[in-house]
Design a protein around this motif. Structure first.
Motif, PDB file in Angstrom:
ATOM      1  N   SER A  47       0.823  -1.212   0.000  1.00  0.00           N
ATOM      2  CA  SER A  47       0.000   0.000   0.000  1.00  0.00           C
ATOM      3  C   SER A  47       0.855   1.259   0.000  1.00  0.00           C
ATOM      4  N   LEU A  48       2.078   1.166   0.536  1.00  0.00           N
ATOM      5  CA  LEU A  48       2.958   2.329   0.584  1.00  0.00           C
ATOM      6  C   LEU A  48       3.491   2.695  -0.799  1.00  0.00           C
ATOM      7  N   ALA A  49       3.547   1.714  -1.694  1.00  0.00           N
ATOM      8  CA  ALA A  49       4.102   1.957  -3.016  1.00  0.00           C
ATOM      9  C   ALA A  49       3.213   2.847  -3.872  1.00  0.00           C
ATOM     10  N   THR A  50       1.924   2.934  -3.529  1.00  0.00           N
ATOM     11  CA  THR A  50       1.015   3.751  -4.334  1.00  0.00           C
ATOM     12  C   THR A  50       1.352   5.229  -4.228  1.00  0.00           C
ATOM     13  N   GLU A  51       2.071   5.625  -3.187  1.00  0.00           N
ATOM     14  CA  GLU A  51       2.433   7.026  -2.996  1.00  0.00           C
ATOM     15  C   GLU A  51       3.746   7.382  -3.671  1.00  0.00           C
ATOM     16  N   LEU A  52       4.375   6.401  -4.307  1.00  0.00           N
ATOM     17  CA  LEU A  52       5.695   6.616  -4.888  1.00  0.00           C
ATOM     18  C   LEU A  52       5.640   6.616  -6.411  1.00  0.00           C
ATOM     19  N   THR A  53       6.607   7.287  -7.004  1.00  0.00           N
ATOM     20  CA  THR A  53       6.804   7.227  -8.451  1.00  0.00           C
ATOM     21  C   THR A  53       8.004   6.342  -8.729  1.00  0.00           C
ATOM     22  N   MET A  54       7.827   5.364  -9.610  1.00  0.00           N
ATOM     23  CA  MET A  54       8.894   4.421  -9.939  1.00  0.00           C
ATOM     24  C   MET A  54       9.429   4.717 -11.340  1.00  0.00           C
ATOM     25  N   GLU A  55      10.731   4.723 -11.472  1.00  0.00           N
ATOM     26  CA  GLU A  55      11.382   4.934 -12.773  1.00  0.00           C
ATOM     27  C   GLU A  55      12.300   3.742 -13.035  1.00  0.00           C
ATOM     28  N   PRO A  56      11.825   2.750 -13.795  1.00  0.00           N
ATOM     29  CA  PRO A  56      12.629   1.531 -13.998  1.00  0.00           C
ATOM     30  C   PRO A  56      13.926   1.799 -14.758  1.00  0.00           C
ATOM     31  N   PHE A  57      14.962   1.040 -14.414  1.00  0.00           N
ATOM     32  CA  PHE A  57      16.175   1.054 -15.220  1.00  0.00           C
ATOM     33  C   PHE A  57      15.858   0.415 -16.571  1.00  0.00           C
ATOM     34  N   THR A  58      16.485   0.919 -17.613  1.00  0.00           N
ATOM     35  CA  THR A  58      16.310   0.351 -18.951  1.00  0.00           C
ATOM     36  C   THR A  58      17.595  -0.347 -19.380  1.00  0.00           C
ATOM     37  N   PRO A  59      17.490  -1.337 -20.275  1.00  0.00           N
ATOM     38  CA  PRO A  59      18.708  -1.994 -20.775  1.00  0.00           C
ATOM     39  C   PRO A  59      19.696  -1.008 -21.385  1.00  0.00           C
ATOM     40  N   ALA A  60      19.184   0.005 -22.078  1.00  0.00           N
ATOM     41  CA  ALA A  60      20.076   0.999 -22.692  1.00  0.00           C
ATOM     42  C   ALA A  60      20.821   1.795 -21.624  1.00  0.00           C
ATOM     43  N   GLN A  61      20.147   2.065 -20.521  1.00  0.00           N
ATOM     44  CA  GLN A  61      20.762   2.826 -19.439  1.00  0.00           C
ATOM     45  C   GLN A  61      21.846   2.016 -18.732  1.00  0.00           C
ATOM     46  N   LEU A  62      21.559   0.734 -18.466  1.00  0.00           N
ATOM     47  CA  LEU A  62      22.493  -0.098 -17.708  1.00  0.00           C
ATOM     48  C   LEU A  62      23.633  -0.623 -18.570  1.00  0.00           C
ATOM     49  N   GLY A  63      23.335  -0.939 -19.817  1.00  0.00           N
ATOM     50  CA  GLY A  63      24.363  -1.523 -20.666  1.00  0.00           C
ATOM     51  C   GLY A  63      24.639  -2.975 -20.302  1.00  0.00           C
TER      52      GLY A  63
END
Length: 198
Positions: free
Chosen positions: A24-40
């Motif tokens: 329930s706490l996660a609903t208050e957060l914004t998530m920005e996933p890592f992308t394959p291009a970002q991680l390499g």
């Protein structure tokens, strides 16, 4: 006497692992996933740098880190790292999240998130670590690792007294580690996605 000193030091340095939060706490957060291009491309860093024989690897499509740690030759760790070609500015975020985390031997195994900033690049083998686990192997809520959990720079696993705190505006590397004494032998860690949370 030195063996007893090491036992006392390990007790003083003990940090309880960060565990998943209520969903329930996660609903208050914004998530920005890592992308394959970002991680390499991921690269393996094993205890072979110290003469050890531990093994490990990363399956990108399944987001799975697996391997086997060994105590032979004073070894005992396996890790996978992603090095950024340019320093990342993550100062707008609160920390790192991992969603859908599951791993072997949940009551015993703990793992580390490894971060390096620009200051670590000036000190040989320096980094920051935060311990995490999912003791219930429940995938209901995300694991949230705030940047302030990376409060001690380490060099070869030993805290560096007087070192600066982690700087999220100059991130150069991120990684995942399995290490003794909590992980000895075969291990596997997998998750659905990970990235930054705000």
């Amino acid at each position: 006497a030195w063996a007893l000193r090491r036992v006392f030091d390990s007790i003083l340095e003990y940090q309880p692992p960060i565990v998943p939060r209520d969903s329930s706490l996660a609903t208050e957060l914004t998530m920005e996933p890592f992308t394959p291009a970002q991680l390499g491309e991921a690269r393996n860093v094993m205890d072979s740098v110290m003469g050890g024989v531990s093994q490990g690897g990363w399956i990108p499509d399944a987001k799975t880190f697996f391997g086997e740690t060994s105590l032979r030759n004073n070894g005992g760790f396996a890790s996978v790292r992603w090095r950024f070609p340019n320093a990342q500015n993550w100062s707008y975020a609160k920390g790192i999240y991992i969603r859908g985390l599951k791993h072997t031997d949940p009551q015993t195994h703990t793992f580390r998130i490894i971060l390096k900033d620009a200051m670590c690049e000036r000190v040989r083998l320096a980094n920051f670590k935060a311990i995490f686990s999912n003791p219930e192997n429940s995938a209901e809520g995300p694991l949230l690792i705030p940047f302030d959990a990376f409060d001690k720079m380490e060099q070869m696993g030993r805290p560096m007294q007087g070192s600066p705190a982690f700087n999220p505006s100059t991130v150069t590397e991120i990684g995942i580690m399995a290490i003794k004494p909590s992980v000895v032998g075969a291990f596997q860690l997998e998750f659905d996605d990970w990235g930054l949370y705000m």
